[in-house]
Design an enzyme around this catalytic site. Structure first.
Site, PDB file in Angstrom:
ATOM      1  N   LYS A  47      -1.589   4.405   5.413  1.00  0.00           N
ATOM      2  CA  LYS A  47      -2.650   4.107   4.451  1.00  0.00           C
ATOM      3  C   LYS A  47      -3.943   3.873   5.216  1.00  0.00           C
ATOM      4  CE  LYS A  47      -2.545   0.116   2.355  1.00  0.00           C
ATOM      5  NZ  LYS A  47      -2.146  -0.909   1.376  1.00  0.00           N
ATOM      6  N   ASP A  86       1.767   0.796   5.857  1.00  0.00           N
ATOM      7  CA  ASP A  86       1.071   0.441   4.622  1.00  0.00           C
ATOM      8  C   ASP A  86       0.149  -0.737   4.898  1.00  0.00           C
ATOM      9  OD1 ASP A  86       1.852  -0.817   1.366  1.00  0.00           O
ATOM     10  OD2 ASP A  86       0.615   0.922   1.852  1.00  0.00           O
TER      11      ASP A  86
END
Length: 131
Positions: free
Chosen positions: A55, A15
């Site tokens: 991400k 992330d």
């Protein structure tokens, strides 16, 4: 620290996001560099059939990077959460069932990896620690 791990994982989840500059091209390039690092960790530490989620900010290198992921996993998909703003370039790439032995594709900024398969370097302003 992950360079010295002698373990395999079922899932690698990234992330990470770069420190943003406000320049969408720079931010996307830095995000891609972080994702290349996460993909390298997956390729070197995922157990056979493991999964990867990352991400990324969509930018000029997105299609090339998506193709890299496609080569490394039996299945892949792109996911944009409903909670994300429509104008946001932030999405997630998901790779399922890693293909062991798939070759590492170099990132465009660093050039080809050396014979020792050096991992991609972290982009300017990015940190490898969770703090």
């Amino acid at each position: 620290f992950w360079l010295h791990l002698d373990a395999s994982f079922d899932v690698v989840l990234s992330d990470m996001a770069p420190n943003t500059t406000g320049n969408k091209h720079t931010d996307a390039a830095r995000s891609t560099a972080l994702c290349e690092t996460a993909l390298y960790v997956a390729q070197t530490h995922l157990a056979t059939g493991g999964h990867w989620v990352c991400k990324i900010f969509q930018g000029a290198d997105f299609s090339r990077f998506r193709d890299e992921v496609r080569c490394c996993f039996n299945k892949h998909s792109i996911f944009k959460p409903r909670s994300s703003r429509k104008a946001s370039k932030e999405i997630y790439i998901i790779g399922l069932e890693q293909i062991k032995g798939a070759s590492y594709c170099p990132d465009t900024a660093s050039g080809p990896p050396s014979a020792t398969k050096r991992p991609p370097s972290m982009p300017n302003g990015a940190r490898s620690s969770p703090n």
